[in-house]
Structures are given as C-alpha cells and as structure tokens.
Design an enzyme around this catalytic site. Sequence first.
Site, PDB file in Angstrom:
ATOM      1  N   TYR A   1      -0.547  10.760 -11.380  1.00 43.16           N
ATOM      2  CA  TYR A   1       0.186  10.681 -12.637  1.00 43.16           C
ATOM      3  C   TYR A   1      -0.097   9.346 -13.323  1.00 43.16           C
ATOM      4  O   TYR A   1      -0.292   8.326 -12.654  1.00 43.16           O
ATOM      5  CB  TYR A   1       1.698  10.821 -12.407  1.00 43.16           C
ATOM      6  CG  TYR A   1       2.134  12.256 -12.368  1.00 43.16           C
ATOM      7  CD1 TYR A   1       2.534  12.899 -13.531  1.00 43.16           C
ATOM      8  CD2 TYR A   1       2.120  12.987 -11.176  1.00 43.16           C
ATOM      9  CE1 TYR A   1       2.920  14.235 -13.513  1.00 43.16           C
ATOM     10  CE2 TYR A   1       2.512  14.316 -11.144  1.00 43.16           C
ATOM     11  CZ  TYR A   1       2.911  14.931 -12.322  1.00 43.16           C
ATOM     12  OH  TYR A   1       3.281  16.241 -12.302  1.00 43.16           O
TER      13      TYR A   1
ATOM     14  N   LYS B   1       0.799  -1.234   0.000  1.00 42.36           N
ATOM     15  CA  LYS B   1       0.000   0.000   0.000  1.00 42.36           C
ATOM     16  C   LYS B   1       0.836   1.291   0.000  1.00 42.36           C
ATOM     17  O   LYS B   1       0.333   2.356   0.356  1.00 42.36           O
ATOM     18  CB  LYS B   1      -0.984   0.061   1.194  1.00 42.36           C
ATOM     19  CG  LYS B   1      -1.978  -1.052   1.329  1.00 42.36           C
ATOM     20  CD  LYS B   1      -2.656  -1.502   0.083  1.00 42.36           C
ATOM     21  CE  LYS B   1      -3.494  -0.495  -0.618  1.00 42.36           C
ATOM     22  NZ  LYS B   1      -4.017  -1.065  -1.923  1.00 42.36           N
TER      23      LYS B   1
ATOM     24  N   ARG C   1       2.844  -0.854  -7.025  1.00 43.74           N
ATOM     25  CA  ARG C   1       2.372  -1.080  -8.403  1.00 43.74           C
ATOM     26  C   ARG C   1       2.774   0.098  -9.299  1.00 43.74           C
ATOM     27  O   ARG C   1       3.244  -0.095 -10.419  1.00 43.74           O
ATOM     28  CB  ARG C   1       0.843  -1.290  -8.400  1.00 43.74           C
ATOM     29  CG  ARG C   1       0.165  -1.373  -9.743  1.00 43.74           C
ATOM     30  CD  ARG C   1       0.651  -2.489 -10.658  1.00 43.74           C
ATOM     31  NE  ARG C   1       0.536  -3.818 -10.090  1.00 43.74           N
ATOM     32  CZ  ARG C   1       1.000  -4.935 -10.681  1.00 43.74           C
ATOM     33  NH1 ARG C   1       1.594  -4.872 -11.864  1.00 43.74           N
ATOM     34  NH2 ARG C   1       0.888  -6.097 -10.094  1.00 43.74           N
TER      35      ARG C   1
HETATM   36  N1  LIG Z   1       0.344   7.093 -10.108  1.00 42.74           N
HETATM   37  C1  LIG Z   1      -0.386   6.478  -9.197  1.00 42.74           C
HETATM   38  N2  LIG Z   1      -1.646   6.074  -9.457  1.00 42.74           N
HETATM   39  C2  LIG Z   1      -2.388   5.468  -8.497  1.00 42.74           C
HETATM   40  N3  LIG Z   1      -1.945   5.192  -7.244  1.00 42.74           N
HETATM   41  C3  LIG Z   1      -0.691   5.580  -6.952  1.00 42.74           C
HETATM   42  C4  LIG Z   1       0.132   6.223  -7.892  1.00 42.74           C
HETATM   43  N4  LIG Z   1       1.319   6.491  -7.308  1.00 42.74           N
HETATM   44  C5  LIG Z   1       1.245   6.031  -6.070  1.00 42.74           C
HETATM   45  N5  LIG Z   1       0.035   5.479  -5.835  1.00 42.74           N
HETATM   46  C6  LIG Z   1      -0.373   4.939  -4.552  1.00 42.74           C
HETATM   47  O1  LIG Z   1      -0.276   3.519  -4.601  1.00 42.74           O
HETATM   48  C7  LIG Z   1      -1.048   3.066  -3.486  1.00 42.74           C
HETATM   49  C8  LIG Z   1      -1.270   1.570  -3.608  1.00 42.74           C
HETATM   50  O2  LIG Z   1      -0.059   0.956  -3.252  1.00 42.74           O
HETATM   51  P1  LIG Z   1       0.393  -0.459  -3.790  1.00 42.74           P
HETATM   52  O3  LIG Z   1       0.372  -0.483  -5.272  1.00 42.74           O
HETATM   53  O4  LIG Z   1       1.680  -0.758  -3.131  1.00 42.74           O
HETATM   54  O5  LIG Z   1      -0.764  -1.394  -3.224  1.00 42.74           O
HETATM   55  S1  LIG Z   1      -0.683  -2.974  -3.074  1.00 42.74           S
HETATM   56  O6  LIG Z   1       0.085  -3.273  -1.870  1.00 42.74           O
HETATM   57  O7  LIG Z   1      -0.100  -3.541  -4.295  1.00 42.74           O
HETATM   58  O8  LIG Z   1      -2.124  -3.362  -2.906  1.00 42.74           O
HETATM   59  C9  LIG Z   1      -2.291   3.902  -3.540  1.00 42.74           C
HETATM   60  O9  LIG Z   1      -2.770   4.032  -2.229  1.00 42.74           O
HETATM   61  P2  LIG Z   1      -4.247   4.571  -1.884  1.00 42.74           P
HETATM   62  O10 LIG Z   1      -4.294   5.994  -2.383  1.00 42.74           O
HETATM   63  O11 LIG Z   1      -4.313   4.510  -0.421  1.00 42.74           O
HETATM   64  O12 LIG Z   1      -5.206   3.677  -2.586  1.00 42.74           O
HETATM   65  C10 LIG Z   1      -1.800   5.230  -4.127  1.00 42.74           C
HETATM   66  O13 LIG Z   1      -1.742   6.264  -3.194  1.00 42.74           O
END
Ligand SMILES: Nc1ncnc2c1ncn2[C@@H]1O[C@H](COP(=O)(O)OS(=O)(=O)O)[C@@H](OP(=O)(O)O)[C@H]1O
Length: 300
Positions: free
Chosen positions: A248, A54, A58
């Site tokens: 982004y 989180k 990704r």
């Molecule tokens: N570009 C972009 N687009 C969308 N989201 C973004 C991006 N960059 C960082 N994030 C942040 O990534 C958070 C999710 O983290 P993870 O990908 O590590 O989640 S997971 O552990 O694989 O479920 C997710 O957390 P939440 O906002 O709490 O949903 C995002 O804040």
Amino acid sequence: MFSHTRFVYLFIGSVVVVVILMLYGADVSCWYSTASTRNYKQRLPQCIIIGVRKCGTRALLEFLGVHPDVTIAQDEIHFFNQDDLYYGYGIEWYRQRMPYTYDGQVTMEKTPAYFTTREVPERIHSMDPGVRLLVIVRDPVSRLVSDYAQTLANKLARNKTCPSFESMVFESGSGRVKSYFKPVWTGLYHQHLQRWLAFFSRNQIHIVAGEQLIRDPYQELVKVERFLNLTHRFTTDQFYFNRTRGFYCMRNLTSGHCLGSSKGRKHPHVDNTLLMKLRDFYRPSNRAFFNITGMTFDWD
Ligand SMILES: Nc1ncnc2c1ncn2[C@@H]1O[C@H](COP(=O)(O)OS(=O)(=O)O)[C@@H](OP(=O)(O)O)[C@H]1O
C-alpha cells in the site's frame, strides 16, 4: 486609482487562487490565522514509535503522518539511545529536531533502536511519564530474515561479500541459534517489552500488527487513531495498493507516494529446516509476549 470593477475582479481572483491551492492540498491556514494565535512551535513528542526494527516502523510513521492532527519528524533522531552523542546534548537539542506543530496536533518521531536499548525506557519516562508509545511487531523469523536482507543489500552496495544467513545466525559446531547475536535477540519481544513495562503502564503502549498493516493499513491506523484520542480523519481512499511495489502507498489530491526501495526488499531464500529451528527458538518468547500483551498473532 483602481476602479470599483477592477477591485471586484482582483478580489474574486484572489479567492479563486486560494480555493485552487486548498484543493491541491496546500495549508493556507497561516494566511488567515497568525502563527502566534495557534501557537506554532516545536514540541517534544507526545507519541513515539519505539520499534521494532524491520517490522514496518517507517510505513507506520508515514501513514500516521497523513492524519491532519499528526506531524512527524522525518529522520530517526536516536536521541535516547546514543549515550555519548545525542543524549548528552540535552532535551532542548531533542526538541529542536522536532517538526513545528499547532496546538492540539501530535508530534511523533520513530527510532526503532529505542525498543532494544536498555537505558531508553527510563530516559523517555523522565522526559514525559505520560507519553504514548507505539510498538509494531511482525513474525520474528521474517523480521530476522528482513534484517539479514538489509545487511546483504548494504554489503553488496559496497561491493563486499556477506556471510551466509546460516553462518551468521547459527553456531557452526552445535548448530544452535546464536541467541546473543543482536539481530536474533531483537526478536525476543517479550524481554524488551518487560523493561518498558517497568516504567510505563500497559495502556500507554499500543501494539501494531505489522502483517496487518501491510494487508490493510486503514484498519490498523484507525486503532492508533483511537489509542491517541484523535478525531477520526483516516479514509480508505488515502491508501491504495500499488501492484508493482506489492504494498500500500499513500494518496493525496495530486499524487501518490510509496516508501523507498529499501522497504519491501526481496528476501533471500532460507532453507526450511533453518526456518523451523528459528520457529522453535522464538516460540516460548512469542507465547510470553502474547501473555503480556493479551494479544495473539498468526505466528507462534
Ligand atoms: N506500505 C509499505 N511499503 C513498504 N514496506 C512496508 C509497508 N508496510 C510495511 N512494510 C514493511 O516495512 C518493513 C521495513 O520495516 P522498517 O521500516 O521498520 O525498517 S527499519 O527498521 O526502519 O529499517 C519492510 O520489510 P521487508 O519487506 O523485509 O523489507 C516491509 O515489509
């Protein structure tokens, strides 16, 4: 029989098609260099995003995949953390889950559960003691709320109810933070990192600032490029801010691509007094983490 003129037209036509395909981003290299000369095969990863869940794992993976010398495994493999399952299948099974790469390209996978699973550092070390590791972190309080938002969304999708954030994270009588609750202890970054440092040197581990990756992905990606000794190929125009998503996204010649809707969820409201308690809870761990890494973040 082809006349000379028809042959020339055919030749020019083929060149035009190839140029158009290249303009649209197609990889036509395989047409002029055979697979064997560039050694196109599946390799074990030279770099792994080990966590933190989180925190933007990704986004980091997909953004890095924009680099022409990086090829990413799309799925989380969970090879090193699934004792009874995948790890028992052996390293060849793992290699077969990797994308094909040419010589000189970096193979990369991400599985956030690696960071917090006790046995994983030793296992990755025995695969390759020289592997490069990426850890993306974020304010552990927002990380925890994000983790809860995911649980809530999953429960709602199955028409189930979800206990409140307060009852999940705080003990009912004492009001103390449940430090033994996995979503809580995942945010004790220093404890987990110490276990990795028992097997890997600090300069094999690069820490990515999650909040910074959201604000300015290009700057964070250039740091990773340097860490991996990659040729500088990132450009600012590969990333654009999507107002609707509030994040982004990536751009190539023909289109744009944002992460799925499970990334960047709206967080549920959490009472300020609970957030303050959590800040107090994480502060010693955060400071220990800053000490170990030699970095500071705007969460404390
Ligand atoms: N570009 C972009 N687009 C969308 N989201 C973004 C991006 N960059 C960082 N994030 C942040 O990534 C958070 C999710 O983290 P993870 O990908 O590590 O989640 S997971 O552990 O694989 O479920 C997710 O957390 P939440 O906002 O709490 O949903 C995002 O804040």
